[in-house]
Write a protein that holds these residues in place. Structure first.
Motif, mmCIF file in Angstrom:
data_model
loop_
_atom_site.group_PDB
_atom_site.id
_atom_site.type_symbol
_atom_site.label_atom_id
_atom_site.label_comp_id
_atom_site.label_asym_id
_atom_site.label_seq_id
_atom_site.Cartn_x
_atom_site.Cartn_y
_atom_site.Cartn_z
ATOM 1 N N ASN A 44 5.863 -10.788 -3.023
ATOM 2 C CA ASN A 44 4.406 -10.714 -2.911
ATOM 3 C C ASN A 44 4.054 -10.562 -1.435
ATOM 4 O O ASN A 44 4.049 -11.540 -0.681
ATOM 5 C CB ASN A 44 3.780 -11.989 -3.497
ATOM 6 C CG ASN A 44 2.272 -11.954 -3.505
ATOM 7 O OD1 ASN A 44 1.643 -11.485 -2.557
ATOM 8 N ND2 ASN A 44 1.679 -12.468 -4.567
ATOM 9 N N HIS A 45 3.769 -9.337 -1.027
ATOM 10 C CA HIS A 45 3.506 -9.077 0.398
ATOM 11 C C HIS A 45 2.249 -9.774 0.896
ATOM 12 O O HIS A 45 2.189 -10.196 2.046
ATOM 13 C CB HIS A 45 3.416 -7.575 0.658
ATOM 14 C CG HIS A 45 4.735 -6.870 0.567
ATOM 15 N ND1 HIS A 45 5.864 -7.313 1.204
ATOM 16 C CD2 HIS A 45 5.111 -5.750 -0.083
ATOM 17 C CE1 HIS A 45 6.878 -6.512 0.955
ATOM 18 N NE2 HIS A 45 6.446 -5.558 0.159
ATOM 19 N N GLN A 46 1.239 -9.896 0.053
ATOM 20 C CA GLN A 46 0.021 -10.591 0.474
ATOM 21 C C GLN A 46 0.317 -12.072 0.748
ATOM 22 O O GLN A 46 -0.113 -12.629 1.754
ATOM 23 C CB GLN A 46 -1.089 -10.461 -0.587
ATOM 24 C CG GLN A 46 -1.617 -9.064 -0.752
ATOM 25 C CD GLN A 46 -0.796 -8.213 -1.710
ATOM 26 O OE1 GLN A 46 0.223 -8.610 -2.249
ATOM 27 N NE2 GLN A 46 -1.251 -6.980 -1.914
ATOM 28 N N LEU A 50 0.129 -14.191 4.386
ATOM 29 C CA LEU A 50 -0.581 -15.456 4.590
ATOM 30 C C LEU A 50 0.380 -16.567 5.036
ATOM 31 O O LEU A 50 0.050 -17.358 5.933
ATOM 32 C CB LEU A 50 -1.312 -15.859 3.311
ATOM 33 C CG LEU A 50 -2.452 -14.920 2.902
ATOM 34 C CD1 LEU A 50 -2.990 -15.304 1.534
ATOM 35 C CD2 LEU A 50 -3.553 -14.889 3.944
ATOM 36 N N ASP A 51 1.551 -16.623 4.428
ATOM 37 C CA ASP A 51 2.549 -17.621 4.829
ATOM 38 C C ASP A 51 2.959 -17.424 6.286
ATOM 39 O O ASP A 51 3.148 -18.398 7.025
ATOM 40 C CB ASP A 51 3.788 -17.548 3.931
ATOM 41 C CG ASP A 51 3.533 -18.033 2.517
ATOM 42 O OD1 ASP A 51 2.494 -18.709 2.285
ATOM 43 O OD2 ASP A 51 4.362 -17.725 1.636
ATOM 44 N N CYS A 52 3.092 -16.171 6.703
ATOM 45 C CA CYS A 52 3.513 -15.889 8.081
ATOM 46 C C CYS A 52 2.402 -16.163 9.091
ATOM 47 O O CYS A 52 2.689 -16.548 10.229
ATOM 48 C CB CYS A 52 4.025 -14.454 8.188
ATOM 49 S SG CYS A 52 5.613 -14.251 7.341
ATOM 50 N N THR A 59 6.343 -11.079 9.489
ATOM 51 C CA THR A 59 6.235 -10.697 8.080
ATOM 52 C C THR A 59 7.420 -9.831 7.689
ATOM 53 O O THR A 59 8.095 -9.256 8.545
ATOM 54 C CB THR A 59 4.940 -9.906 7.811
ATOM 55 O OG1 THR A 59 4.977 -8.705 8.574
ATOM 56 C CG2 THR A 59 3.701 -10.707 8.159
ATOM 57 N N ILE A 60 7.635 -9.716 6.389
ATOM 58 C CA ILE A 60 8.734 -8.873 5.920
ATOM 59 C C ILE A 60 8.423 -7.398 6.173
ATOM 60 O O ILE A 60 9.317 -6.577 6.286
ATOM 61 C CB ILE A 60 9.047 -9.134 4.433
ATOM 62 C CG1 ILE A 60 10.419 -8.551 4.100
ATOM 63 C CG2 ILE A 60 7.946 -8.618 3.532
ATOM 64 C CD1 ILE A 60 10.990 -9.026 2.783
#
Length: 116
Positions: A44-46, A50-52, A59-60
């Motif tokens: 889940n890129h979104q 947010l986690d990053c 981010t990935i």
């Protein structure tokens, strides 16, 4: 899915975690450490974004990577729209010698908006 780039010497196809080419000798030219790089997984890129933001980790899918991944598609569309081959200077990120094609790299801003 994936993306396939076709050139005068053959084609290359890439997808998440896989790639193929019309010329198998090309695989010998890529150092093993370059095509065996493993990124951490994100479904889940979104959520990853947010986690990053919260963790301050990269981010990935960094914006620079996304930008460079989109360039071939944009240039292909411009070549299709103009009916001409495009010469791209990747260092300067400009189309060389084709003013009409260069204009298609951006759009006019709406009134009262400008890039400073």
């Amino acid at each position: 899915m994936g993306a396939k780039w076709i050139g005068p010497d053959g084609w290359v196809w890439v997808d998440r975690g896989h790639f193929d080419a019309s010329n198998l000798d090309w695989f010998q030219q890529i150092p093993e450490d370059k095509y065996k790089v493993k990124l951490y997984r994100s479904d889940n890129h979104q959520r990853n974004f947010l986690d990053c933001v919260k963790s301050r980790k990269p981010t990935i899918t960094p914006a620079e990577t996304a930008h460079h991944s989109a360039i071939p598609g944009h240039l292909g569309l411009i070549a299709l729209m103009t009916g001409r081959k495009i010469k791209w200077d990747s260092a300067k990120e400009v189309i060389v010698g084709d003013e009409g094609a260069t204009k298609l790299l951006s759009r006019n801003y709406r009134s009262n908006w400008k890039l400073a």
